[in-house]
Design a protein around this motif. Structure first.
Motif, mmCIF file in Angstrom:
data_model
loop_
_atom_site.group_PDB
_atom_site.id
_atom_site.type_symbol
_atom_site.label_atom_id
_atom_site.label_comp_id
_atom_site.label_asym_id
_atom_site.label_seq_id
_atom_site.Cartn_x
_atom_site.Cartn_y
_atom_site.Cartn_z
ATOM 1 N N LEU A 24 19.137 -23.024 -41.123
ATOM 2 C CA LEU A 24 17.704 -23.291 -41.080
ATOM 3 C C LEU A 24 17.512 -24.778 -41.327
ATOM 4 N N ASN A 25 17.038 -25.468 -40.335
ATOM 5 C CA ASN A 25 16.859 -26.916 -40.435
ATOM 6 C C ASN A 25 15.424 -27.257 -40.831
ATOM 7 N N VAL A 26 15.301 -27.916 -41.976
ATOM 8 C CA VAL A 26 13.982 -28.275 -42.514
ATOM 9 C C VAL A 26 13.850 -29.797 -42.495
ATOM 10 N N ALA A 27 12.877 -30.294 -41.762
ATOM 11 C CA ALA A 27 12.630 -31.741 -41.690
ATOM 12 C C ALA A 27 11.369 -32.083 -42.476
ATOM 13 N N SER A 28 11.493 -33.037 -43.384
ATOM 14 C CA SER A 28 10.360 -33.409 -44.232
ATOM 15 C C SER A 28 9.991 -34.876 -44.039
ATOM 16 N N ALA A 29 8.725 -35.114 -43.704
ATOM 17 C CA ALA A 29 8.190 -36.463 -43.841
ATOM 18 C C ALA A 29 7.903 -36.658 -45.332
ATOM 19 N N GLY A 30 7.747 -37.890 -45.758
ATOM 20 C CA GLY A 30 7.507 -38.126 -47.179
ATOM 21 C C GLY A 30 8.673 -38.839 -47.819
ATOM 22 N N ASP A 31 8.551 -39.034 -49.115
ATOM 23 C CA ASP A 31 9.583 -39.750 -49.847
ATOM 24 C C ASP A 31 10.830 -38.882 -50.043
ATOM 25 N N GLN A 32 11.877 -39.483 -50.606
ATOM 26 C CA GLN A 32 13.140 -38.774 -50.799
ATOM 27 C C GLN A 32 12.968 -37.535 -51.683
ATOM 28 N N ASN A 33 11.970 -37.579 -52.570
ATOM 29 C CA ASN A 33 11.792 -36.410 -53.442
ATOM 30 C C ASN A 33 11.435 -35.159 -52.645
ATOM 31 N N MET A 34 10.811 -35.333 -51.491
ATOM 32 C CA MET A 34 10.491 -34.189 -50.635
ATOM 33 C C MET A 34 11.767 -33.592 -50.062
ATOM 34 N N VAL A 38 13.746 -29.677 -51.172
ATOM 35 C CA VAL A 38 14.295 -28.621 -50.305
ATOM 36 C C VAL A 38 15.798 -28.483 -50.540
ATOM 37 N N LYS A 39 16.488 -29.605 -50.618
ATOM 38 C CA LYS A 39 17.956 -29.577 -50.739
ATOM 39 C C LYS A 39 18.410 -28.966 -52.070
ATOM 40 N N ASP A 40 17.755 -29.339 -53.139
ATOM 41 C CA ASP A 40 18.254 -28.965 -54.470
ATOM 42 C C ASP A 40 17.545 -27.758 -55.077
ATOM 43 N N TYR A 41 16.350 -27.440 -54.601
ATOM 44 C CA TYR A 41 15.566 -26.382 -55.248
ATOM 45 C C TYR A 41 15.279 -25.219 -54.294
ATOM 46 N N LEU A 42 14.505 -25.496 -53.236
ATOM 47 C CA LEU A 42 14.126 -24.405 -52.341
ATOM 48 C C LEU A 42 15.305 -23.863 -51.548
ATOM 49 N N GLY A 43 16.148 -24.779 -51.042
ATOM 50 C CA GLY A 43 17.269 -24.353 -50.204
ATOM 51 C C GLY A 43 18.200 -23.376 -50.911
ATOM 52 N N PRO A 44 18.739 -23.737 -52.079
ATOM 53 C CA PRO A 44 19.630 -22.798 -52.794
ATOM 54 C C PRO A 44 18.949 -21.472 -53.124
ATOM 55 N N MET A 45 17.668 -21.507 -53.449
ATOM 56 C CA MET A 45 16.948 -20.269 -53.762
ATOM 57 C C MET A 45 16.870 -19.375 -52.517
ATOM 58 N N PHE A 46 16.582 -19.989 -51.387
ATOM 59 C CA PHE A 46 16.466 -19.224 -50.146
ATOM 60 C C PHE A 46 17.833 -18.693 -49.712
ATOM 61 N N GLU A 47 18.853 -19.523 -49.847
ATOM 62 C CA GLU A 47 20.208 -19.084 -49.465
ATOM 63 C C GLU A 47 20.657 -17.902 -50.314
ATOM 64 N N LYS A 48 20.279 -17.888 -51.579
ATOM 65 C CA LYS A 48 20.659 -16.792 -52.467
ATOM 66 C C LYS A 48 20.032 -15.470 -52.019
ATOM 67 N N SER A 49 18.812 -15.543 -51.537
ATOM 68 C CA SER A 49 18.136 -14.323 -51.077
ATOM 69 C C SER A 49 18.442 -14.006 -49.617
ATOM 70 N N GLY A 59 15.257 -35.875 -44.027
ATOM 71 C CA GLY A 59 14.030 -36.635 -44.238
ATOM 72 C C GLY A 59 13.795 -37.601 -43.100
ATOM 73 N N THR A 60 12.523 -37.816 -42.776
ATOM 74 C CA THR A 60 12.193 -38.743 -41.690
ATOM 75 C C THR A 60 11.431 -39.964 -42.188
ATOM 76 N N GLY A 61 11.264 -40.066 -43.504
ATOM 77 C CA GLY A 61 10.635 -41.259 -44.057
ATOM 78 C C GLY A 61 9.250 -41.009 -44.598
ATOM 79 N N PRO A 62 8.776 -41.923 -45.457
ATOM 80 C CA PRO A 62 7.485 -41.740 -46.117
ATOM 81 C C PRO A 62 6.295 -42.056 -45.220
ATOM 82 N N GLY A 63 5.147 -41.535 -45.628
ATOM 83 C CA GLY A 63 3.887 -41.869 -44.968
ATOM 84 C C GLY A 63 3.756 -41.249 -43.582
ATOM 85 N N ASP A 64 2.664 -41.638 -42.903
ATOM 86 C CA ASP A 64 2.412 -41.095 -41.570
ATOM 87 C C ASP A 64 3.540 -41.428 -40.597
ATOM 88 N N ALA A 65 4.269 -42.517 -40.868
ATOM 89 C CA ALA A 65 5.376 -42.884 -39.979
ATOM 90 C C ALA A 65 6.448 -41.792 -39.965
#
Length: 376
Positions: A24-34, A38-49, A59-65
């Motif tokens: 499952l490929n998840v692409a996030s705009a926004g800062d690295q924390n976004m 997904v990588k450290d919190y949501l992803g492992p939780m989803f993989e477990k279930s 990540g594709t970078g912060p802001g509208d860009a």
């Protein structure tokens, strides 16, 4: 022939097995924390279930860009059978464009947690109808931060703020419209307060003649700016508050609480969402029209927008307001976490004074008007 049959059987077995690899490929705009969320919190939780599923976070970078890069990728793959991304996390401006271009799937009726969303931004994104295409990941919000030792009774509305600044020159600071979005949000709030019909700016339709009604508001803002400090950015406003150089200024609420949690702001700093309010904005979960794993994508978003994950992941980790209605988090948050987020600015304050940004053409007119009539 027998070898072929065995090969086909093994392939069929693998595809049916829970061990079969699915990504499952998840692409996030926004800062690295976004991305890390997904990588450290949501992803492992989803993989477990979902045994056998691997969540990949990019990540594709912060802001509208960053959202623009996701748009360009999906647009470039419009003719392909599937796109590289299964879930995208995008800003408001891009969401409207992607819906209009047919790049997103209408999926929210397949996700139960969509029923927990009450925000208008789930339907209207800067004037674009996005109903059915997005679920807010979180709601960020701007507000006035103030030093309670220097200011016992913060203004309840923008008219009181204007008078307070006259009596307390250089005690208010904001970052204009080029130093970050908290300054832009303050200017939008000013126009909402003094420019006429705020509801029309938020809901549309666009009337180019409307901006002619803002001249007095811009003139008053220019006078207002003579008695304030222009800060270098949202962080700059917080820095000046922390040093006691100003007593009040607009900031992003999540950054305010994160700084306070890190000890970078003293506990005597408070927040106020003065009437008629200031804008905030959500980030959206969306599914590309040609996602390779649409069902997994819907299940992933259902997990990410569940009350427990919204409480633990969105509110506790980031100090963001939840993407679903906050009332669904009661009982999911401990009292300390709930009080921290909703004491200065209550759910009722948010309901009354948390405003969206204006629709895109009015938004552009406000920025242009500020440059011509306030900043010159």
């Amino acid at each position: 022939m027998r070898i072929l049959t065995i090969t086909c059987s093994v392939a069929a077995l693998l595809s049916a097995s829970p061990l079969a690899a699915q990504t499952l490929n998840v692409a996030s705009a926004g800062d690295q924390n976004m991305v890390d969320y997904v990588k450290d919190y949501l992803g492992p939780m989803f993989e477990k279930s979902h045994p056998g599923v691997k969540v990949v976070s990019v990540g594709t970078g912060p802001g509208d860009a960053g959202s623009q890069k996701i748009f360009e990728k999906l647009d470039a793959q419009k003719g392909a059978a599937t796109t590289d991304f299964d879930v995208v996390v995008i800003h408001q401006k891009a969401a409207g464009t992607m819906v209009k271009q047919g790049l997103l799937a209408k999926y929210t009726d397949k996700v139960d947690t969509a029923k927990l969303v009450s925000s208008e931004t789930a339907k209207n994104s800067l004037g674009a109808d996005v109903s059915g295409y997005v679920i807010p990941m979180f709601q960020s919000q701007t507000a006035l931060a103030y030093n309670a030792d220097m200011l016992k009774n913060p203004p309840d509305n923008f008219a009181e703020l204007k008078e307070w600044v006259k009596k307390n020159p250089k005690q208010f600071g904001y970052n204009g419209i080029k130093g970050g979005m908290s300054g832009v949000a303050f200017v939008a709030g000013w126009i909402y307060a003094f420019g006429g019909d705020a509801g029309k700016l938020i809901q549309g339709p666009y009337d180019p003649a409307e901006k002619a009604k803002w001249d007095a508001a811009f003139s008053e803002l220019k006078d207002f700016n003579k008695n304030i400090v222009i800060t270098p950015g949202n962080a700059g406003t917080l820095d000046m508050l922390n040093r006691g150089e100003i007593a009040m200024g607009p900031v992003w609420v999540d950054m305010f609480y994160s700084w306070q949690a890190d000890g970078k702001l003293p506990p005597n700093m408070k927040l106020k969402l003065a009437s008629p309010g200031m804008p905030g904005q959500p980030m959206y979960y969306a599914v590309p029209e040609k996602a390779a794993q649409p069902k997994l994508a819907e299940e992933f978003i259902a997990l990410a927008t569940s009350p427990q994950v919204q409480a633990d992941g969105i509110v506790k980790k980031f100090n963001w307001y939840p993407g679903i209605d906050a009332k669904n988090l009661e009982g999911k948050l401990d009292k300390t976490a709930w009080d921290k987020l909703f004491t200065d600015i209550t759910p009722a304050d948010l309901s009354k004074n948390a405003k969206p940004f204006p629709i895109a053409p009015y938004f552009n007119d406000i920025l242009e008007g500020y440059e011509k009539k306030v900043a010159n």
